[in-house]
Design a protein around this motif. Sequence first.
Motif, short mmCIF file in Angstrom:
data_model
loop_
_atom_site.label_atom_id
_atom_site.label_comp_id
_atom_site.label_asym_id
_atom_site.label_seq_id
_atom_site.Cartn_x
_atom_site.Cartn_y
_atom_site.Cartn_z
N THR A 59 0.86 -1.17 0.00
CA THR A 59 0.00 0.00 0.00
C THR A 59 0.90 1.22 0.00
N PHE A 60 0.56 2.20 -0.85
CA PHE A 60 1.42 3.37 -1.00
C PHE A 60 0.72 4.63 -0.49
N PRO A 61 1.51 5.60 -0.04
CA PRO A 61 0.90 6.84 0.47
C PRO A 61 0.20 7.61 -0.65
N LYS A 65 3.95 12.72 -5.62
CA LYS A 65 5.39 12.95 -5.69
C LYS A 65 6.08 11.62 -6.00
N VAL A 66 5.95 11.17 -7.26
CA VAL A 66 6.51 9.90 -7.69
C VAL A 66 7.37 10.12 -8.93
N TRP A 71 6.29 3.78 -10.73
CA TRP A 71 4.90 3.47 -11.04
C TRP A 71 4.45 2.27 -10.21
N ARG A 72 3.39 2.45 -9.45
CA ARG A 72 2.86 1.39 -8.59
C ARG A 72 1.84 0.58 -9.39
N GLY A 106 -4.91 6.68 -9.44
CA GLY A 106 -4.40 5.48 -10.10
C GLY A 106 -3.96 4.37 -9.18
N ASP A 107 -3.33 4.70 -8.03
CA ASP A 107 -2.79 3.61 -7.22
C ASP A 107 -2.80 3.88 -5.72
N ALA A 108 -3.38 5.00 -5.28
CA ALA A 108 -3.51 5.25 -3.85
C ALA A 108 -4.73 4.50 -3.31
N LYS A 109 -4.85 4.45 -1.99
CA LYS A 109 -5.94 3.72 -1.36
C LYS A 109 -7.29 4.36 -1.66
#
Length: 462
Positions: A59-61, A65-66, A71-72, A106-109
């Motif tokens: 799980t990512f924050p 800022k990536v 890319w998750r 796209g990829d956060a919770k």
Amino acid sequence: MNTVSIEKNYKDWNWENVYVAKNKYISLAVVPCAGGRILEYNLGEVPSLWLNPELLGKTFPATDKVKTNEWRNYGGYRLVPIPVENCSVDKNGNRGKRWPPPAIIGDAKYEITVKKNTLGFQTIEVKSGVQQLPVPKFFGSKGFVYSDKIEEELQYSRTLYIDLHSSLVYIDHTLQNVGNTTIKRGLKISSQHISETKRGLHDGENYVAYVPFDEKLKLPNGKQFEITTNPDQRWRYLNRNRFKLDKNNPEHLEKYYNHGTNWNGEVAPGIFEVEYDYNQMAGLHIIASDSWLCYVNKKTNTAFAKIMEAYDPRLEYDQGLNNAIFCSGLSEGYIETEVQTPLYNLAPNQSFKYREIHGAAQIDNGPVLSVNMAGIITKKMSFIEAEKKITGTYGVFNEGKAILQFKTGDTILKSQELQEVNPLKIFKLNIAVDTPDHHLDTVQIVIIDINKKETVLDTFYF
């Protein structure tokens, strides 16, 4: 109609809660901690979706800022706001493109809830955080470059449900403008599909996608279709990422200095086929002339179709497209079927909704010729006059009975029950018939499901 459960550490994925929709034909798994993605859509034991093994349980924050290599990409069923070309900023702070795509959407919770809709079906509903645009972009020594102000704020939500006796999945997407200015946005919604029988085998020829097309529907550049790379780009990609190539070697030139040999072209009238190639990193751009795309696992003869909204030439589409097929060389690779919504002008607090319906079925073989709400056609119905015989081959989405109807206009002259059908059973029609003596003009196959609902699978006109 209870079809949804909440599973802890589902299939040892190492996420605490996975929301599973399941019946005797299909299973879907939605993971809120993985960007709300659908990471499983199986027909029986056959999966359609690629799952990134490197990100299981991660799980990512909720930050944009990536960097480029961050890319998750969990795999599965994902989305990006379009156009992607103006989601970020360049070195001077002007609008530009960034990869990875916007991360909050796209990829956060995601938030997730189980509800019940007006039809009585359990639903799985997910909602993203607020996606602010443009997102920052990393430029090495300059660090992250930010826009002077937040220009857009978006929020995405999705509702899906299944019933007890079908492989169909009903998916409703909503994109809402929660900012203070009018924006123009759409969605690209992608399924990342399995493209090899076991990891590292790279037998992508067994994993294909079909898209219907019409010669009258051309891209903005006037072409019927385009491959999103050229021979030079393919050569460089392989030479850097796969194996060393030699331009003095005629065998290398013939095999690799091209657009790829996996774009199989028109394999049936109006049907384009793409097979996966691990050594190809490019997409097929072509307008889908009918409202479907279909991915097929040829090893198991299992088809996973998407029924989407019809292409409307009066509307605006990003790059003029309502879909794309993409072959990715990332990780072990996957083939994507991508649905693109139109672009909508959204005033503050306005939203648009877009419906997809996915269906899965066992089929005899390819190519897929057509898809409708009843199922998949791989051999269209034909009438053999000399033998008074009707033939056809299909996969079906609903459990029920297949009925043959002989008609004149809207009047049914005669009905003939054929057989029981379901998504796990290939439906082959090869029967002698006694046609009515009246003015027969149509024969159609109708699927009558468990709830007595009738859906036309195929029609033959005399």
